[in-house]
Design a protein around this motif. Structure first.
Motif, PDB file in Angstrom:
ATOM      1  N   VAL A 189     100.895   7.407  26.620  1.00  0.00           N
ATOM      2  CA  VAL A 189     100.658   6.139  26.318  1.00  0.00           C
ATOM      3  C   VAL A 189     101.834   5.450  26.661  1.00  0.00           C
ATOM      4  CG1 VAL A 189     100.810   4.627  24.242  1.00  0.00           C
ATOM      5  CG2 VAL A 189      99.264   6.509  24.348  1.00  0.00           C
ATOM      6  N   VAL A 190     103.033   6.224  26.613  1.00  0.00           N
ATOM      7  CA  VAL A 190     104.476   5.517  26.838  1.00  0.00           C
ATOM      8  C   VAL A 190     104.528   5.541  28.416  1.00  0.00           C
ATOM      9  CG1 VAL A 190     106.999   5.743  26.724  1.00  0.00           C
ATOM     10  CG2 VAL A 190     105.522   6.185  24.816  1.00  0.00           C
ATOM     11  N   VAL A 191     104.280   6.561  29.210  1.00  0.00           N
ATOM     12  CA  VAL A 191     104.489   6.473  30.579  1.00  0.00           C
ATOM     13  C   VAL A 191     103.502   5.476  31.207  1.00  0.00           C
ATOM     14  CG1 VAL A 191     104.200   7.851  32.661  1.00  0.00           C
ATOM     15  CG2 VAL A 191     105.430   8.998  30.678  1.00  0.00           C
ATOM     16  N   ASP A 192     102.447   5.553  30.788  1.00  0.00           N
ATOM     17  CA  ASP A 192     101.317   4.365  31.295  1.00  0.00           C
ATOM     18  C   ASP A 192     101.976   3.160  31.108  1.00  0.00           C
ATOM     19  OD1 ASP A 192      98.248   3.313  30.337  1.00  0.00           O
ATOM     20  OD2 ASP A 192      98.773   3.973  32.542  1.00  0.00           O
ATOM     21  N   ALA A 193     102.500   2.793  29.936  1.00  0.00           N
ATOM     22  CA  ALA A 193     102.957   1.392  29.657  1.00  0.00           C
ATOM     23  C   ALA A 193     104.293   1.102  30.265  1.00  0.00           C
ATOM     24  CB  ALA A 193     103.466   1.169  28.175  1.00  0.00           C
ATOM     25  N   LEU A 194     105.165   1.963  30.646  1.00  0.00           N
ATOM     26  CA  LEU A 194     106.448   2.003  31.369  1.00  0.00           C
ATOM     27  C   LEU A 194     106.131   1.695  32.859  1.00  0.00           C
ATOM     28  CD1 LEU A 194     108.446   4.675  29.801  1.00  0.00           C
ATOM     29  CD2 LEU A 194     108.694   2.045  29.358  1.00  0.00           C
ATOM     30  N   ALA A 195     105.016   2.207  33.491  1.00  0.00           N
ATOM     31  CA  ALA A 195     104.703   2.048  34.722  1.00  0.00           C
ATOM     32  C   ALA A 195     104.172   0.477  35.026  1.00  0.00           C
ATOM     33  CB  ALA A 195     103.434   2.705  35.202  1.00  0.00           C
ATOM     34  N   GLY A 196     104.006  -0.127  33.753  1.00  0.00           N
ATOM     35  CA  GLY A 196     103.873  -1.674  34.112  1.00  0.00           C
ATOM     36  C   GLY A 196     104.959  -2.617  34.249  1.00  0.00           C
ATOM     37  N   GLY A 248     110.243  14.039  28.414  1.00  0.00           N
ATOM     38  CA  GLY A 248     110.840  13.284  29.809  1.00  0.00           C
ATOM     39  C   GLY A 248     111.594  12.367  29.634  1.00  0.00           C
ATOM     40  N   ILE A 249     112.332  11.615  30.861  1.00  0.00           N
ATOM     41  CA  ILE A 249     112.893  10.442  30.730  1.00  0.00           C
ATOM     42  C   ILE A 249     112.509   9.587  31.593  1.00  0.00           C
ATOM     43  CG2 ILE A 249     115.203   9.933  31.473  1.00  0.00           C
ATOM     44  CD1 ILE A 249     116.115  12.920  30.621  1.00  0.00           C
ATOM     45  N   TRP A 250     112.708   8.299  31.359  1.00  0.00           N
ATOM     46  CA  TRP A 250     112.357   7.184  32.218  1.00  0.00           C
ATOM     47  C   TRP A 250     113.248   6.411  32.524  1.00  0.00           C
ATOM     48  CZ3 TRP A 250     112.588   2.003  32.171  1.00  0.00           C
ATOM     49  CH2 TRP A 250     111.893   1.425  32.958  1.00  0.00           C
ATOM     50  N   ILE A 259     114.540   5.330  28.808  1.00  0.00           N
ATOM     51  CA  ILE A 259     113.844   5.688  27.742  1.00  0.00           C
ATOM     52  C   ILE A 259     113.615   7.322  27.430  1.00  0.00           C
ATOM     53  CG2 ILE A 259     111.360   5.488  26.522  1.00  0.00           C
ATOM     54  CD1 ILE A 259     111.438   2.792  27.468  1.00  0.00           C
ATOM     55  N   TRP A 260     113.900   7.870  26.595  1.00  0.00           N
ATOM     56  CA  TRP A 260     113.712   9.291  26.219  1.00  0.00           C
ATOM     57  C   TRP A 260     112.075   9.477  25.730  1.00  0.00           C
ATOM     58  CZ3 TRP A 260     118.691  11.106  23.282  1.00  0.00           C
ATOM     59  CH2 TRP A 260     119.842  11.117  24.358  1.00  0.00           C
ATOM     60  N   VAL A 261     111.546  10.428  25.846  1.00  0.00           N
ATOM     61  CA  VAL A 261     110.282  10.622  25.401  1.00  0.00           C
ATOM     62  C   VAL A 261     110.390  11.922  24.602  1.00  0.00           C
ATOM     63  CG1 VAL A 261     107.611  10.924  25.954  1.00  0.00           C
ATOM     64  CG2 VAL A 261     108.990   9.290  27.213  1.00  0.00           C
ATOM     65  N   ASN A 262     109.889  11.914  23.463  1.00  0.00           N
ATOM     66  CA  ASN A 262     109.554  13.076  22.672  1.00  0.00           C
ATOM     67  C   ASN A 262     110.769  13.977  22.551  1.00  0.00           C
ATOM     68  OD1 ASN A 262     106.891  12.583  21.785  1.00  0.00           O
ATOM     69  ND2 ASN A 262     106.162  13.464  23.910  1.00  0.00           N
ATOM     70  N   GLU A 263     111.812  13.475  22.258  1.00  0.00           N
ATOM     71  CA  GLU A 263     112.944  14.089  21.623  1.00  0.00           C
ATOM     72  C   GLU A 263     113.124  14.045  20.281  1.00  0.00           C
ATOM     73  OE1 GLU A 263     116.684  12.758  20.841  1.00  0.00           O
ATOM     74  OE2 GLU A 263     117.641  14.495  21.498  1.00  0.00           O
ATOM     75  N   GLU A 264     113.993  13.341  19.429  1.00  0.00           N
ATOM     76  CA  GLU A 264     113.957  13.375  18.134  1.00  0.00           C
ATOM     77  C   GLU A 264     112.818  12.339  17.439  1.00  0.00           C
ATOM     78  OE1 GLU A 264     117.665  12.848  16.372  1.00  0.00           O
ATOM     79  OE2 GLU A 264     116.963  12.055  14.334  1.00  0.00           O
ATOM     80  N   ASP A 265     112.435  11.481  18.404  1.00  0.00           N
ATOM     81  CA  ASP A 265     111.631  10.363  18.007  1.00  0.00           C
ATOM     82  C   ASP A 265     110.416  10.450  19.195  1.00  0.00           C
ATOM     83  OD1 ASP A 265     114.182   9.069  16.257  1.00  0.00           O
ATOM     84  OD2 ASP A 265     111.950   9.064  15.369  1.00  0.00           O
ATOM     85  N   HIS A 266     109.206   9.544  19.008  1.00  0.00           N
ATOM     86  CA  HIS A 266     108.385   9.409  20.133  1.00  0.00           C
ATOM     87  C   HIS A 266     109.116   8.796  21.517  1.00  0.00           C
ATOM     88  CE1 HIS A 266     104.578   9.074  17.500  1.00  0.00           C
ATOM     89  NE2 HIS A 266     105.000  10.208  17.508  1.00  0.00           N
ATOM     90  N   THR A 267     109.912   7.710  21.068  1.00  0.00           N
ATOM     91  CA  THR A 267     110.750   7.142  22.239  1.00  0.00           C
ATOM     92  C   THR A 267     112.176   6.946  21.556  1.00  0.00           C
ATOM     93  OG1 THR A 267     110.008   5.071  21.750  1.00  0.00           O
ATOM     94  CG2 THR A 267     108.513   6.135  23.345  1.00  0.00           C
TER      95      THR A 267
END
Lengths: 415, 382
Positions: A189-196, A248-250, A259-267
């Motif tokens: 969800v997050v990576v898809d959105a960030l691609a925009g 991952g990291i964006w 943006i950090w993905v799935n570390e201590e929080d979703h983002t």
């Protein structure tokens, strides 16, 4: 791939937890305590008294508030996803105390945890957030960066400026409880959105499982790469399970929005720059957050948020704004002044070493950021940091000139 | 005992097997080599009566892709029933780990120390100390990865009662981790008895360190030759040890002490977990069968650098470790040598292999000291 998730979402829509009409405000409004039905009660082999944890040597917010009566009341309750009280408090049972700070000692496994375990979480929140009472107070959200004034610091003192927060995706469990499938869906969800994202926000995602050695080295050099959590505060809460799956990291091409993905929080969302232009850092922060929110809403998702608690995150300490706005600032003279701690307290600021929480300062350079998270808006907190840091720099300059400094009067807490 | 509902697992079943199956592409442990999507699919909807699921079984193996020195098991049991409910995964893991042991095989238990031949004459100039350890699980309770605080405390209480009734050479004292004085703690450290909170992620990721140090403790006899750990990686770890090479005496004390303890637990209607296929049931599948590791600290500076050292060990069905235990390297040519097998042979069989094998290796060491060859002494595969 989205099929099982849209099924779950539509059943949640029926319960009234989600409403795309009117956006997050309406949805938050609908997520009232009365509406959340707990999951099936647990059948326990032993009575509550046999399972009540030994907290005599403990010093964290959970241990201060978990009475045997509250434990007995909540110990057989579950959230709709099956998260239990024992899971919520495990990190606090396993970690009696921290040398520098009074830790919270519990986590949420999902949005509903804050309702199902409210009898414990409400007093913990009140203690951690200096008297904020979730039962009768409302949290203001304000991401209008244009309201910030005097937000550019003297760069002879301020080396860098940074604002971070977290966001959770409504409908998916939080890191202590999420399944591999949920975690992967958060990533998608997050990576898809960030691609925009476009313009100065355009960037790229680096999955922890797939990055090349070269990419990894570059991310380390940029100080962007986050590692598998080693702090027992996090590992005992189950947040490092299945590492590095779906982490991952964006970051944007300019390396100012991360943006950090799935570390201590979703983002975890971070805006940063070298130098003292906190206003610009906060502008980018707000713009980026709003863009990401718009992009996920286009796809039928939204952030976890409600009026009582603001943005919902894993750790109760990050509720409200989840915001930490800070600078690395040179204060060699002021930091040696015995009034330094009091000045920080009254300005509602906290100091950390430049390695972040759990580190000490090096060379008179401190990480100075806001103390509060809940009960004041993002704009209010960033302005507090701006005003406070400007004051600290003034003090440093006065001390340089051999002049005396004054301890400012304490700031009011909830505005 | 009616089954406990596992709400979280029911919730998880809404996601497809493809979405939930772990990424094991970089993994090298027994679980990762065996677990296919098909097996995962068959097992994911199940849970033991106490609510343990396949994800609970494999979490430690998912979180720990591999170990530098050894091929780890990568899965644990949460209760006695795990070995039955998840047999489609655990039987092949057991077979891989225990030399091809089949689901139809029967395990022999023999704790009659009189069946051990020799073992009282290992040269103390080389053999510095001798030790036998095993584990025991108490029937009716779930295992360390899964048990609640209430259960763990009940196990501790039962263990304290049982151990308090021992007398003679077994008379001793219990030291709860949470209540010992500083003086007691220092003495236990000096005796090398004190165990610490597990730091190995192999254990912590399996949930065995939860609520530390609640319900944990150490019991030892006044002579400091018989020691029981309560609620570390297993319900009980039982250790018999002494300086020097008299493995026969160490094993005698081990067998006698274990049997006394077992009688007391049985009287309380909580005997040890055991069945004729898997022997003694323990948390880690690697410790099934006898759960026994019998070993010595032995000086083999010359033999250990001989080209055939590893081969000799393999043929003797022995393994080497550093003197700090698993995960350590040897220091000063002193090795920890112990039996490699746990399942498919009895306690007496395994200690016999240690006794005979160490005796042979000490003789080889002496030969090498004299500059002589040991080629004629290389044993056949046992």
């Amino acid at each position: 791939m989205a099929s099982s998730f849209s099924r779950i979402l539509s059943s949640r829509r029926n319960v009234g937890l989600l409403s795309l009409v009117g956006g997050s405000v309406a949805a938050g409004f609908l997520l009232r305590r009365e509406r959340v039905t707990a999951g099936e009660p647990l059948r326990r082999r032993y009575p509550a008294s046999a399972d009540y944890p030994d907290l005599r040597k403990h010093n964290n917010c959970m241990a201060s508030n978990l009475t045997p009566a509250i434990y007995a009341k909540l110990c057989d309750k579950t959230t709709p996803n099956g998260f239990t009280l024992d899971q919520a408090i495990q990190t606090g049972v396993d970690n009696p105390g921290h040398p520098f700070i009074k830790t919270v000692g519990m986590v949420a496994g999902d949005e509903e945890s804050y309702e199902v375990f409210a009898d414990l979480l409400d007093p913990v929140i009140k203690e951690r957030h200096n008297g904020y009472d979730p039962r009768n107070m409302r949290h203001p959200t304000d991401l209008d960066a244009s309201k910030i004034h005097s937000g550019v610091f003297d760069e002879r003192y301020v080396l860098s400026s940074r604002v971070r927060t977290g966001r959770s995706i409504r409908g998916l469990s939080l890191p202590p409880a999420c399944t591999r499938a949920e975690r992967r869906e958060v990533e998608r969800v997050v990576v898809d959105a960030l691609a925009g994202l476009k313009g100065d926000l355009a960037g790229r995602y680096y999955s922890l499982t797939q990055m090349t050695d070269k990419e990894q080295q570059q991310l380390i050099d940029d100080h962007f790469l986050f590692d598998k959590p080693v702090s027992p505060l996090l590992t005992c809460a189950g947040m490092a399970r299945d590492w590095p799956d779906a982490r991952g990291i964006w970051h944007n091409n300019e390396k100012t929005f991360l943006i950090w993905v799935n570390e201590e929080d979703h983002t975890r969302v971070i805006s940063m720059e070298k130098g003292g232009n906190m206003k610009r850092v906060f502008e980018r922060f707000c713009k980026g957050l709003k863009e990401v929110e718009r992009l996920i809403q286009e796809r039928g998702w939204e952030f976890m948020w409600n009026e009582r608690l603001g943005y919902i995150l894993t750790c109760p300490s990050n509720l409200g704004t989840g915001l930490r706005a800070g600078v690395h600032v040179k204060l060699p003279l002021l930091s040696k002044d015995p009034r330094f701690s009091k000045i920080l307290d009254n300005l509602r600021l906290q100091k950390r070493g430049t390695g972040g929480v759990d580190t000490a300062a090096v060379g008179g350079v401190f990480d100075i950021s806001n103390l509060d998270r809940l009960g004041q808006s993002e704009v209010q907190l960033v302005q507090t940091v701006v005003d406070g840091v400007n004051y600290l720099i003034e003090c440093e300059k006065r001390l340089e000139r051999g002049q005396d400094i004054k301890v400012p009067p304490p700031l009011k807490q909830f505005k | 005992m009616a089954a406990m509902k596992n709400c979280h697992n029911d919730y998880k079943m809404k996601f497809s097997v493809d979405e939930e199956f772990p990424d094991l592409s970089k993994h090298n442990n027994h679980m990762a080599k065996i677990l296919t999507k098909d097996i995962y699919n068959k097992l994911r909807g199940k849970s033991t009566p106490s609510g343990f699921t396949v994800d609970d079984v494999i979490q430690t193996g998912v979180d720990n892709p591999g170990h530098p020195f050894i091929m780890t098991v990568g899965c644990v049991a949460g209760d006695e029933e795990s070995y039955e409910v998840f047999k489609e995964l655990l039987d092949p893991v057991i077979s891989d780990r225990h030399g091809g042991y089949k689901p139809t095989d029967k395990h022999k238990t023999d704790l009659n120390f009189e069946n051990l031949k020799g073992g009282d004459d290992l040269d103390p100039n080389y053999v510095l100390s001798s030790r036998v350890r095993t584990g025991r699980s108490i029937k009716g309770f779930t295992l360390p990865p899964h048990n609640s605080r209430g259960e763990r405390r009940a196990i501790e209480k039962l263990s304290i009662e049982a151990l308090a009734s021992l007398d003679g050479e077994f008379k001793g004292k219990y030291y709860p981790l949470n209540g010992m004085t500083d003086a007691e703690q220092e003495q236990l450290i000096a005796d090398h008895f004190l165990f610490d909170k597990p730091v190995s992620p192999l254990l912590t990721c399996a949930g065995m360190a939860r609520d530390w140090p609640d319900g944990r403790g150490i019991w030892h006899n006044d002579n400091k030759t018989f020691l029981v750990w309560v609620n570390e990686e297993d319900h009980l770890r039982v250790i018999s040890m002494q300086k020097g090479g008299n493995m026969k005496e160490v094993f005698r004390r081990f067998c006698v002490g274990l049997q006394k303890i077992e009688e007391i637990f049985k009287k309380h209607n909580h005997g040890f977990m055991w069945n004729e296929h898997l022997g003694y049931i323990l948390t880690c599948p690697s410790n099934l069968g006898t759960g026994l590791r019998g070993g010595v600290h032995v000086k083999l500076p010359k033999l250990s650098t001989h080209a055939k050292f590893e081969e000799i060990l393999t043929r003797l069905r022995l393994q080497k470790r550093g003197t700090g235990g698993v995960d350590t390297a040897s220091v000063g040519g002193v090795f920890d040598i112990s039996n490699a097998d746990r399942l498919g042979s009895s306690e007496v069989d395994q200690v016999q292999l240690v006794v005979d094998g160490v005796k042979l290796m000490v003789e080889m060491e002496k030969k090498l000291e004299k500059g002589e060859s040991i080629d004629g002494m290389i044993p056949a595969q046992k």
